[in-house]
Motif scaffolding. Structure first.
Motif, PDB file in Angstrom:
ATOM      1  N   GLU A 394       0.804  -1.214   0.000  1.00 45.78           N
ATOM      2  CA  GLU A 394       0.000   0.000   0.000  1.00 45.78           C
ATOM      3  C   GLU A 394       0.838   1.265   0.000  1.00 45.78           C
ATOM      4  O   GLU A 394       0.303   2.369  -0.037  1.00 45.78           O
ATOM      5  N   GLY A 395       2.169   1.116   0.091  1.00 47.59           N
ATOM      6  CA  GLY A 395       3.055   2.275   0.057  1.00 47.59           C
ATOM      7  C   GLY A 395       3.406   2.846   1.409  1.00 47.59           C
ATOM      8  O   GLY A 395       4.002   3.923   1.498  1.00 47.59           O
ATOM      9  N   ASN A 396       3.058   2.146   2.502  1.00 45.81           N
ATOM     10  CA  ASN A 396       3.512   2.563   3.826  1.00 45.81           C
ATOM     11  C   ASN A 396       4.982   2.166   3.983  1.00 45.81           C
ATOM     12  O   ASN A 396       5.361   1.052   3.597  1.00 45.81           O
ATOM     13  N   ALA A 397       5.783   3.048   4.559  1.00 46.00           N
ATOM     14  CA  ALA A 397       7.220   2.816   4.610  1.00 46.00           C
ATOM     15  C   ALA A 397       7.757   2.947   6.026  1.00 46.00           C
ATOM     16  O   ALA A 397       7.325   3.804   6.795  1.00 46.00           O
ATOM     17  N   VAL A 398       8.732   2.082   6.356  1.00 40.03           N
ATOM     18  CA  VAL A 398       9.412   2.106   7.640  1.00 40.03           C
ATOM     19  C   VAL A 398      10.913   2.091   7.402  1.00 40.03           C
ATOM     20  O   VAL A 398      11.419   1.293   6.609  1.00 40.03           O
ATOM     21  N   SER A 399      11.604   2.973   8.088  1.00 34.50           N
ATOM     22  CA  SER A 399      13.066   2.960   8.135  1.00 34.50           C
ATOM     23  C   SER A 399      13.445   2.854   9.606  1.00 34.50           C
ATOM     24  O   SER A 399      13.100   3.726  10.407  1.00 34.50           O
ATOM     25  N   LEU A 400      14.133   1.768   9.977  1.00 35.32           N
ATOM     26  CA  LEU A 400      14.334   1.445  11.392  1.00 35.32           C
ATOM     27  C   LEU A 400      15.776   1.013  11.623  1.00 35.32           C
ATOM     28  O   LEU A 400      16.288   0.151  10.913  1.00 35.32           O
ATOM     29  N   THR A 401      16.422   1.637  12.591  1.00 34.47           N
ATOM     30  CA  THR A 401      17.788   1.262  12.958  1.00 34.47           C
ATOM     31  C   THR A 401      17.836   0.953  14.440  1.00 34.47           C
ATOM     32  O   THR A 401      17.289   1.691  15.263  1.00 34.47           O
ATOM     33  N   THR A 402      18.481  -0.156  14.780  1.00 33.00           N
ATOM     34  CA  THR A 402      18.557  -0.578  16.180  1.00 33.00           C
ATOM     35  C   THR A 402      19.971  -1.064  16.482  1.00 33.00           C
ATOM     36  O   THR A 402      20.720  -1.412  15.569  1.00 33.00           O
ATOM     37  N   THR A 403      20.333  -1.100  17.763  1.00 28.53           N
ATOM     38  CA  THR A 403      21.746  -1.333  18.070  1.00 28.53           C
ATOM     39  C   THR A 403      21.977  -1.907  19.456  1.00 28.53           C
ATOM     40  O   THR A 403      21.161  -1.743  20.359  1.00 28.53           O
ATOM     41  N   LEU A 404      23.124  -2.567  19.606  1.00 28.00           N
ATOM     42  CA  LEU A 404      23.718  -2.899  20.906  1.00 28.00           C
ATOM     43  C   LEU A 404      24.963  -2.064  21.155  1.00 28.00           C
ATOM     44  O   LEU A 404      25.565  -2.139  22.211  1.00 28.00           O
ATOM     45  N   ASN A 405      25.396  -1.303  20.163  1.00 23.15           N
ATOM     46  CA  ASN A 405      26.588  -0.463  20.132  1.00 23.15           C
ATOM     47  C   ASN A 405      27.783  -1.262  19.626  1.00 23.15           C
ATOM     48  O   ASN A 405      28.084  -1.216  18.442  1.00 23.15           O
ATOM     49  N   SER A 406      28.487  -2.017  20.482  1.00 26.20           N
ATOM     50  CA  SER A 406      29.597  -2.838  20.020  1.00 26.20           C
ATOM     51  C   SER A 406      29.098  -4.222  19.603  1.00 26.20           C
ATOM     52  O   SER A 406      27.952  -4.589  19.870  1.00 26.20           O
ATOM     53  N   ASN A 407      29.965  -4.999  18.954  1.00 25.03           N
ATOM     54  CA  ASN A 407      29.666  -6.398  18.700  1.00 25.03           C
ATOM     55  C   ASN A 407      29.251  -7.077  20.003  1.00 25.03           C
ATOM     56  O   ASN A 407      29.999  -7.058  20.983  1.00 25.03           O
ATOM     57  N   PHE A 408      28.044  -7.648  20.043  1.00 27.55           N
ATOM     58  CA  PHE A 408      27.524  -8.326  21.228  1.00 27.55           C
ATOM     59  C   PHE A 408      27.452  -7.389  22.442  1.00 27.55           C
ATOM     60  O   PHE A 408      27.488  -7.837  23.586  1.00 27.55           O
ATOM     61  N   GLY A 409      27.310  -6.082  22.197  1.00 28.34           N
ATOM     62  CA  GLY A 409      27.118  -5.116  23.267  1.00 28.34           C
ATOM     63  C   GLY A 409      28.198  -5.162  24.322  1.00 28.34           C
ATOM     64  O   GLY A 409      29.388  -5.147  24.015  1.00 28.34           O
ATOM     65  N   CYS A 410      27.778  -5.225  25.590  1.00 32.26           N
ATOM     66  CA  CYS A 410      28.743  -5.238  26.700  1.00 32.26           C
ATOM     67  C   CYS A 410      29.263  -6.642  26.985  1.00 32.26           C
ATOM     68  O   CYS A 410      30.003  -6.851  27.941  1.00 32.26           O
ATOM     69  N   LYS A 411      28.857  -7.614  26.161  1.00 29.96           N
ATOM     70  CA  LYS A 411      29.284  -9.026  26.226  1.00 29.96           C
ATOM     71  C   LYS A 411      28.566  -9.806  27.328  1.00 29.96           C
ATOM     72  O   LYS A 411      28.841 -10.987  27.534  1.00 29.96           O
ATOM     73  N   VAL A 412      27.633  -9.175  28.023  1.00 30.11           N
ATOM     74  CA  VAL A 412      26.887  -9.833  29.094  1.00 30.11           C
ATOM     75  C   VAL A 412      25.582 -10.401  28.540  1.00 30.11           C
ATOM     76  O   VAL A 412      24.776  -9.667  27.959  1.00 30.11           O
ATOM     77  N   VAL A 413      25.384 -11.708  28.698  1.00 32.06           N
ATOM     78  CA  VAL A 413      24.104 -12.338  28.389  1.00 32.06           C
ATOM     79  C   VAL A 413      23.320 -12.478  29.690  1.00 32.06           C
ATOM     80  O   VAL A 413      23.857 -12.953  30.694  1.00 32.06           O
ATOM     81  N   VAL A 414      22.078 -12.019  29.692  1.00 28.28           N
ATOM     82  CA  VAL A 414      21.255 -12.127  30.896  1.00 28.28           C
ATOM     83  C   VAL A 414      21.008 -13.612  31.171  1.00 28.28           C
ATOM     84  O   VAL A 414      20.355 -14.303  30.383  1.00 28.28           O
ATOM     85  N   ASP A 415      21.563 -14.089  32.273  1.00 32.01           N
ATOM     86  CA  ASP A 415      21.474 -15.505  32.621  1.00 32.01           C
ATOM     87  C   ASP A 415      20.004 -15.911  32.785  1.00 32.01           C
ATOM     88  O   ASP A 415      19.247 -15.293  33.525  1.00 32.01           O
ATOM     89  N   GLY A 416      19.595 -16.942  32.066  1.00 25.10           N
ATOM     90  CA  GLY A 416      18.229 -17.417  32.129  1.00 25.10           C
ATOM     91  C   GLY A 416      17.287 -16.738  31.159  1.00 25.10           C
ATOM     92  O   GLY A 416      16.177 -17.227  30.921  1.00 25.10           O
ATOM     93  N   ALA A 417      17.712 -15.602  30.573  1.00 28.80           N
ATOM     94  CA  ALA A 417      16.857 -14.880  29.624  1.00 28.80           C
ATOM     95  C   ALA A 417      17.400 -14.947  28.201  1.00 28.80           C
ATOM     96  O   ALA A 417      16.656 -14.739  27.243  1.00 28.80           O
ATOM     97  N   GLY A 418      18.705 -15.176  28.046  1.00 26.70           N
ATOM     98  CA  GLY A 418      19.248 -15.536  26.751  1.00 26.70           C
ATOM     99  C   GLY A 418      19.585 -14.429  25.786  1.00 26.70           C
ATOM    100  O   GLY A 418      19.825 -14.703  24.612  1.00 26.70           O
ATOM    101  N   PHE A 419      19.644 -13.153  26.214  1.00 23.03           N
ATOM    102  CA  PHE A 419      19.974 -12.084  25.274  1.00 23.03           C
ATOM    103  C   PHE A 419      21.107 -11.211  25.819  1.00 23.03           C
ATOM    104  O   PHE A 419      21.295 -11.082  27.030  1.00 23.03           O
ATOM    105  N   PHE A 420      21.850 -10.608  24.890  1.00 26.27           N
ATOM    106  CA  PHE A 420      22.935  -9.707  25.245  1.00 26.27           C
ATOM    107  C   PHE A 420      22.384  -8.353  25.660  1.00 26.27           C
ATOM    108  O   PHE A 420      21.360  -7.879  25.141  1.00 26.27           O
ATOM    109  N   LEU A 421      23.091  -7.701  26.575  1.00 26.26           N
ATOM    110  CA  LEU A 421      22.804  -6.319  26.937  1.00 26.26           C
ATOM    111  C   LEU A 421      23.718  -5.380  26.160  1.00 26.26           C
ATOM    112  O   LEU A 421      24.813  -5.747  25.738  1.00 26.26           O
ATOM    113  N   ASN A 422      23.250  -4.161  25.977  1.00 28.38           N
ATOM    114  CA  ASN A 422      23.984  -3.153  25.226  1.00 28.38           C
ATOM    115  C   ASN A 422      25.155  -2.590  26.026  1.00 28.38           C
ATOM    116  O   ASN A 422      25.240  -2.782  27.249  1.00 28.38           O
ATOM    117  N   ASN A 423      26.041  -1.855  25.340  1.00 26.81           N
ATOM    118  CA  ASN A 423      27.032  -1.018  26.041  1.00 26.81           C
ATOM    119  C   ASN A 423      26.904   0.429  25.562  1.00 26.81           C
ATOM    120  O   ASN A 423      27.877   1.114  25.271  1.00 26.81           O
TER     121      ASN A 423
END
Length: 575
Positions: A394-423
């Motif tokens: 229909e011509g609706n458009a999205v431009s979206l940028t997202t980040t952790l900052n560095s590769n794998f963010g601060c390198k910390v994975v939330v134990d039990g939740a499975g994702f990296f945190l940003n730095n």
């Protein structure tokens, strides 16, 4: 209209990492490439993202009748699974939206400083920055905004159910996916950092990753299921929030249950400006991208760039000097507008931009140690990132940028939740006048304050021409994002390139300090470099810069989607 000089570039070079919807069918190209381009046939809707599996998810959502926002939400959750070094639940980002009626919106879901954060928290007793404190480990993480942002976007513009959008990511996490050779190499290269901040239960820790290994993320699947069931509350409250707080406490981090519960994304008015017969729609602060992009375009608009020629001495010199001045202003004036009175109207005012170029000399380089931010009367008015561009039927458009900052963010994975945190805390000015990991300087506008969003270079952008949707683009790439978006647009608008050639063309970059032109291989001819050197410019050779993901609306109303071959992987682009 100015006459256009068209350089010669391959018009049908391989388009990487594109999935586009073409009358209900897709075709798989070599090297895990998906394209609707079919050598002359073009799509009527398109998705370009940082990983083919995520793009496939977005394509599937469009085929089910979802709109561009639905596809964007589903792609982002899929990227959290298949692109863990940048796709995320533990980071944040920006979304620029243009509906098919021309109305626009902008969503800021950048991370925030925790309530316990303080201005000098990364300095030692002598007021010097402590190496690594703002980039590695628990203390480097800001309060994540991704899940809240995606929920807000869906609530305002979504068409399909929330459950439909999260389920594909859950399946990818539970079933796993085969990693490429370069993904295996990257995971192996970060094992020491992972081991420094995580237990052996972390799914990314392994004695040796090999091509084709299956990456299964059961804890992440469970986190996604809680998000599917309770939307943002499934992340910022309850079990996932408890796991984040427990992780923070285990590593002396700052994020509390209150920080999570209090996080809210912010809808903002998109920043807009004109360039010839184009309208630029981009992201306002806390992103610096839109302001700096409009400044650069305003500084070069009246020059005959197309007559100078692509990457000629005159064109390169002018564009570099515009970039230099925009980044100088960025360092002084830009920050979270909820905390600092960013002089937005003044910075993009035509008269101010003309004043900024008053000292431009066509035959000599400015020197950054003498060129500072501009003065005016106030009229009151990251590096591991991923970008997605989407347009629906229909011509609706999205431009979206997202980040952790560095590769794998601060390198910390939330134990039990499975994702990296940003730095992302490193994107603040941890000490005014001291560069962050990308060499960018900042001042009071970007000083650390509790609840404040850190400044970003992300530049999600949508462009109109003659009132019609024309282009959707953005990129990962740290400080080089803004200049990449600037140059790709100029390549099309001034040098007459087709979009693939505009994206593939080598680039240069200047960010005020360090006082160097960063140059990709073959970006500038030896004669041009010699002439620029004689003007006083200095150079730094780099392998690659930002990785553009772009879509262009063609005169017949179809869309051409292009993924940038600046690509450390065989099958995924990044940084």
């Amino acid at each position: 209209m100015k006459p256009r000089t068209i350089p010669t570039f391959p018009s049908h070079a391989i388009i990487l990492l594109v999935i586009a919807l073409f009358l209900g069918s897709c075709r798989t190209e070599p090297i895990a490439t998906y394209s609707a381009e079919k050598r002359g046939e073009y799509a009527h809707a398109a998705v370009v993202s940082g990983h083919p599996l995520a793009s496939q998810v977005g394509n599937d959502i469009l085929e089910k009748g979802g709109n561009a926002v639905d596809a964007a939400v589903a792609v982002q959750f899929a990227l959290a699974v298949v692109y863990p070094r940048a796709g995320n639940l533990g980071g944040g980002g920006f979304l620029v939206y243009r509906s098919n009626d021309g109305s626009t919106d902008a969503l800021d879901y950048r991370e925030k400083a925790p309530a316990a954060a303080s201005r000098d928290m990364y300095l030692d007793s002598l007021a010097n920055p402590v190496d690594g404190l703002s980039t590695k480990g628990h203390l480097a993480a800001g309060v994540p905004g991704t899940v809240a942002g995606l929920a807000a976007a869906h609530e305002r513009y979504g068409k399909l159910t929330w459950e439909d959008l999260v389920q594909p990511a859950i399946e990818l996490a539970e079933n796993g996916f085969s990693i490429s050779e370069t993904e295996a190499d990257r995971l192996n290269g970060f094992q020491e950092a992972f081991l420094a901040f995580n237990t052996n239960e972390c799914p990314f820790i392994k004695e040796l990753w090999q091509t084709g290994d299956l990456l299964i993320q059961s804890d992440l699947a469970a986190s996604l299921k809680r998000i599917k069931a309770k939307k943002a509350a499934g992340f910022y409250q309850g079990e996932t929030a408890d796991l984040i707080v427990k992780e923070m406490q285990s590593g002396n981090g700052m994020i509390t249950a209150e920080d999570l519960a209090n996080y809210e994304p912010t809808w903002r008015q998109a920043i807009t400006g004109n360039y010839d017969d184009y309208k630029i729609i981009s992201m306002p602060p806390s992103s610096s991208g839109g302001v700096a992009l409009l400044q650069m375009l305003g500084m070069v608009e009246n020059a005959p760039l197309n007559e100078y020629g692509f990457h000629s001495t005159a064109a390169t010199h002018l564009m570099v000097e515009a970039e230099r001045r925009a980044y100088a202003d960025r360092s002084e004036y830009l920050g979270d507008s909820d905390f600092y009175p960013v002089p937005l109207d003044s910075l993009i005012d035509e008269n101010y931009l003309q004043y900024r170029m008053d000292d431009f000399q066509p035959d000599s380089a400015s020197t950054s140690d003498h060129l500072t931010a501009g003065n005016f009367v106030n009229r009151k008015e990251s590096f591991e990132t991923t970008h997605t561009s989407i347009v629906d039927a229909e011509g609706n458009a999205v431009s979206l940028t997202t980040t952790l900052n560095s590769n794998f963010g601060c390198k910390v994975v939330v134990d039990g939740a499975g994702f990296f945190l940003n730095n992302e805390m490193d994107d603040f000015s941890i000490k005014p006048g001291t560069p962050n990991q990308f060499g960018l300087l900042g001042a009071e506008a970007n000083a650390i304050q509790p609840g404040k969003r850190m400044l970003s270079s992300m530049t999600p952008t949508i462009i109109e021409k003659d009132g019609q949707l024309f282009m959707i683009l953005g990129a990962p790439g740290g400080s080089t994002i803004i200049t990449a978006v600037f140059q790709v647009f100029i390549n099309v608008a001034e040098f007459g390139m087709p979009l693939d050639s505009a994206v593939f063309a080598p680039r240069f970059h200047h960010q005020w300090l360090p006082d160097q032109i960063w140059v990709e291989p073959t970006a500038l001819g030896e004669e041009v470099k010699s002439e620029l050197s004689a003007m006083g410019h200095q150079f730094r050779d780099v392998n690659r810069m930002a990785v553009i993901k772009a879509i262009q609306r063609l005169p017949d109303g179809s869309y051409l989607a292009v993924g940038d071959p600046r690509n450390p992987d065989d099958d995924v682009s990044g940084h």
